[in-house]
Design a protein around this motif. Structure first.
Motif, PDB file in Angstrom:
ATOM      1  N   UNK A   1      48.696  28.293  35.681  1.00 15.64           N
ATOM      2  CA  UNK A   1      48.362  29.054  34.470  1.00 15.64           C
ATOM      3  C   UNK A   1      48.593  30.540  34.688  1.00 15.64           C
ATOM      4  N   UNK A   2      48.584  31.263  33.576  1.00 10.65           N
ATOM      5  CA  UNK A   2      48.769  32.714  33.561  1.00 10.65           C
ATOM      6  C   UNK A   2      47.536  33.323  32.908  1.00 10.65           C
ATOM      7  N   UNK A   3      47.092  34.468  33.410  1.00  8.28           N
ATOM      8  CA  UNK A   3      45.964  35.181  32.812  1.00  8.28           C
ATOM      9  C   UNK A   3      46.445  36.565  32.383  1.00  8.28           C
ATOM     10  N   UNK A   4      46.342  36.845  31.084  1.00  4.73           N
ATOM     11  CA  UNK A   4      46.705  38.150  30.556  1.00  4.73           C
ATOM     12  C   UNK A   4      45.501  39.088  30.588  1.00  4.73           C
ATOM     13  N   UNK A   5      45.760  40.338  30.902  1.00  2.83           N
ATOM     14  CA  UNK A   5      44.737  41.378  30.972  1.00  2.83           C
ATOM     15  C   UNK A   5      43.523  40.880  31.776  1.00  2.83           C
ATOM     16  N   UNK A   6      43.770  40.528  33.047  1.00  2.00           N
ATOM     17  CA  UNK A   6      42.716  39.890  33.851  1.00  2.00           C
ATOM     18  C   UNK A   6      41.707  40.889  34.409  1.00  2.00           C
ATOM     19  N   UNK A   7      40.556  40.367  34.764  1.00  2.00           N
ATOM     20  CA  UNK A   7      39.655  41.078  35.657  1.00  2.00           C
ATOM     21  C   UNK A   7      40.235  40.981  37.068  1.00  2.00           C
ATOM     22  N   UNK A   8      39.904  41.966  37.893  1.00  2.00           N
ATOM     23  CA  UNK A   8      40.173  41.799  39.326  1.00  2.00           C
ATOM     24  C   UNK A   8      38.848  41.463  39.988  1.00  2.00           C
ATOM     25  N   UNK A   9      38.702  40.212  40.384  1.00  2.00           N
ATOM     26  CA  UNK A   9      37.498  39.756  41.069  1.00  2.00           C
ATOM     27  C   UNK A   9      37.647  40.134  42.549  1.00  2.00           C
ATOM     28  N   UNK A  10      36.963  41.156  42.966  1.00  2.00           N
ATOM     29  CA  UNK A  10      37.091  41.657  44.336  1.00  2.00           C
ATOM     30  C   UNK A  10      36.629  40.582  45.317  1.00  2.00           C
ATOM     31  N   UNK A  11      37.419  40.308  46.321  1.00  2.00           N
ATOM     32  CA  UNK A  11      37.067  39.284  47.307  1.00  2.00           C
ATOM     33  C   UNK A  11      35.894  39.767  48.158  1.00  2.00           C
ATOM     34  N   UNK A  12      35.104  38.838  48.697  1.00  2.00           N
ATOM     35  CA  UNK A  12      33.958  39.240  49.532  1.00  2.00           C
ATOM     36  C   UNK A  12      34.348  40.146  50.697  1.00  2.00           C
ATOM     37  N   UNK A  13      35.475  39.862  51.351  1.00  2.00           N
ATOM     38  CA  UNK A  13      35.854  40.687  52.506  1.00  2.00           C
ATOM     39  C   UNK A  13      36.174  42.119  52.077  1.00  2.00           C
ATOM     40  N   UNK A  14      36.888  42.278  50.972  1.00  2.00           N
ATOM     41  CA  UNK A  14      37.204  43.630  50.491  1.00  2.00           C
ATOM     42  C   UNK A  14      35.932  44.313  49.989  1.00  2.00           C
ATOM     43  N   UNK A  15      35.080  43.541  49.344  1.00  2.00           N
ATOM     44  CA  UNK A  15      33.835  44.112  48.829  1.00  2.00           C
ATOM     45  C   UNK A  15      33.010  44.720  49.955  1.00  2.00           C
TER      46      UNK A  15
END
Length: 575
Positions: A380-394
């Motif tokens: 699938x494709x998501x238009x104008x998505x949120x960026x769900x920050x990964x736990x490691x980056x968070x």
């Protein structure tokens, strides 16, 4: 993924390399290209005293006359082949080698033409063995010869069909058990030992891709260069040499570029030149473009280093990339998207194997996260998505930023949410909220829009690494030669073209609608694909591009070095 109703042989023009493949195993149905042939052979029956020698070699999975004596991974297939033929010899009749055996030996001796090492298949030993068979050999000699040829043939067939090594040994997410698998004993029985042209039958097992064939054809060309190029290296530079300036290596540079084809053979070069100019500059630009550099025409340290890389190293890159080509499945249910990491390029393929278009990409490594190598399905494709920050980056990046500036969340269009997605704050972060972010009881995501790190669209193919294709809010980074700025995901330059191609089987989703949706007001809009599309992330440091030019790239992840080390260990390889 492999729909039997819609299978198309795909001629991919690539990349590195590198993904789930067809491999050889027992107990599977023969592929459709097998022809029916009678099982009976004209091989030589053994005496009561000779049969135990054959059983001994087969049962022990060891032939001491082989360069690599242990053939344990092939024991079952070798035993099945001899059992089918009543434990008679396969390649020898009346003390002479059958024509099919001689044809197979010729293949083994010429294995270098496929980027393989003939010595892995006893290439230099066959002549002496043939001579020995002409001098009244014992039955033990015949048994040793016959089994050595059987094992070598199986090793060679597997090597050209699906590679010598299993990509799982390198922790690549590739499933070598999928797809059509080739039972060695049955293939040799029906397609080789009685064939009019065994070499042609074996050649059918090679990857069918145009990119593979083009790269294979250039292997002897570079081997020829290796014999022509002088060993002396070009003078290094501490200061960039620009067109019109003096350079001590001008004459040698011209000879090198003309030898490897970056300056046409008919161009006359001044044997007494001291100034870097004219055809040399054009040749250097051509060389730079083929080696992943901006074709500036300037002789800087990086360009000189590339020029001083010997042809033998380029031959190595070609051979390692050919090995990875063999890891690929030989057909796909739909034309795939192929991303070659060292090339920083993604390609959308046509059904006939040509390239519909390609896009430059940004991949991972600079931030400590390599992009993975795998074959998955775009769902699938998501238009104008949120960026769900990964736990490691968070934890490693977002938390330190907030500690320095409690308003970091608001300044960068983030918001803090619960595990259920309920918004906690998009403003200043309190110590209590910061602790929730640090402990992962609260998560951080970036709001959709032009400043979102994913850009205005993402293409999803579920995988354990949570990697996907997406746009970017920093398109200026595509001007760089080395583009490893992501955390593992793959940023696509002008992704709307790729999205429209991915959605081409969804009625109404043309390029104009894709653009309008990307720039519309509806956020986080998911569109499921009507037809799932394979996506391959591969690794090849030698490719032939759309203009039929061979191109070489840096071993950015060190995977060439790892593969070379594994291949140097020899048989038996881990499967």
């Amino acid at each position: 993924m492999r729909n039997p109703v819609y299978r198309r042989r795909l001629m991919i023009v690539l990349t590195s390399v590198v993904v789930a493949g067809t491999c050889i195993a027992s107990g599977e149905t023969l592929p459709a290209f097998f022809s029916e042939q009678p099982p009976a052979l004209a091989g030589q029956a053994l005496s009561a005293s000779g049969a135990p020698a054959l059983h001994s070699i087969v049962d022990s999975a060891r032939n001491a006359d082989l360069r690599w004596p242990d053939f344990t991974p092939y024991k079952t297939e070798v035993a099945k082949l001899y059992e089918t033929n009543g434990y008679s010899l396969l390649w020898v009749q009346n003390g002479r080698v059958r024509p099919q055996g001689l044809a197979v030996i010729a293949l083994l001796q010429n294995a270098n033409a496929k980027g393989l090492d003939p010595e892995d298949y006893d290439g230099s030993r066959w002549q002496a063995r043939l001579l020995k068979l002409g001098q009244k050999p014992s039955e033990q000699d015949l048994v040793s010869f016959d089994t050595a040829l059987t094992v070598s043939a199986m090793r060679y067939i597997r090597a050209i069909h699906c590679g010598r090594t299993n990509p799982k040994e390198f922790k690549f997410q590739l499933d070598m058990e999928e797809g059509k698998q080739l039972p060695l004993a049955e293939f040799i029985q029906t397609q080789v030992v009685n064939a009019g042209d065994p070499a042609a039958e074996i050649q059918k097992l090679e990857p069918p891709f145009l990119g593979y064939r083009k790269l294979l054809a250039l292997l002897p060309v570079y081997e020829g260069y290796a014999n022509q190029v002088e060993g002396e290296k070009l003078p290094t530079v501490t200061k960039t040499v620009r067109p019109g300036q003096a350079y001590a290596g001008v004459v040698r540079l011209g000879r090198f570029l003309q030898t490897i084809g970056d300056i046409p053979a008919g161009v006359q070069l001044d044997p007494n030149a001291t100034v870097y100019q004219g055809a040399l500059v054009v040749g250097v630009k051509h060389y730079q473009d083929r080696h992943g550099e901006t074709p500036s025409g300037n002789l800087d340290a990086r360009t000189i280093n590339e020029l001083n890389t010997p042809p033998a190293a380029r031959i190595r890159q070609i051979k390692l990339t050919l090995e990875r080509w063999r890891w690929l499945p030989h057909s796909f249910p739909q034309p795939p998207v192929v991303v070659n990491l060292p090339e920083y390029r993604a390609r959308a393929m046509n059904p006939d194997g040509t390239v519909a278009f390609y896009k430059n990409v940004i991949i991972g490594k600079a931030y400590g996260h390599k992009s993975p190598i795998f074959e998955k399905e775009i769902q699938y494709v998501v238009f104008r998505p949120y960026w769900e920050v990964t736990p490691s980056i968070q934890r490693s990046e977002i938390v330190p930023h907030i500690q320095k500036d409690p308003n970091y969340i608001a300044k960068h269009n983030f918001e803090v949410v619960t595990l259920k997605g309920e918004v906690v704050t998009d403003n200043q972060v309190s110590p209590e909220v910061l602790e929730g972010i640090r402990s992962l009881h609260l998560m951080v995501r970036q709001k959709p829009g032009d400043t979102n790190s994913l850009g205005l669209v993402k293409i999803i193919f579920p995988n354990p690494d949570n990697v996907y294709l997406h746009g970017t809010d920093a398109p200026e980074l595509f001007t760089q030669d080395v583009r490893d700025f992501s955390h593992g995901c793959i940023r696509v330059q002008k992704p709307e073209d790729l999205v429209a191609w991915v959605l081409r089987n969804n009625p109404g989703w043309d390029l104009e609608r894709v653009k309008a949706t990307m720039n519309g007001e509806k956020n986080n809009l998911q569109v499921n694909l009507a037809t799932r599309i394979p996506v391959l992330i591969v690794y090849g440091t030698a490719t032939v591009n759309e203009e039929n030019q061979i191109r070489f790239f840096d071993d950015i992840y060190g995977y060439d070095a790892e593969l070379e080390k594994a291949l140097a260990a020899g048989y038996p390889y881990a499967w």
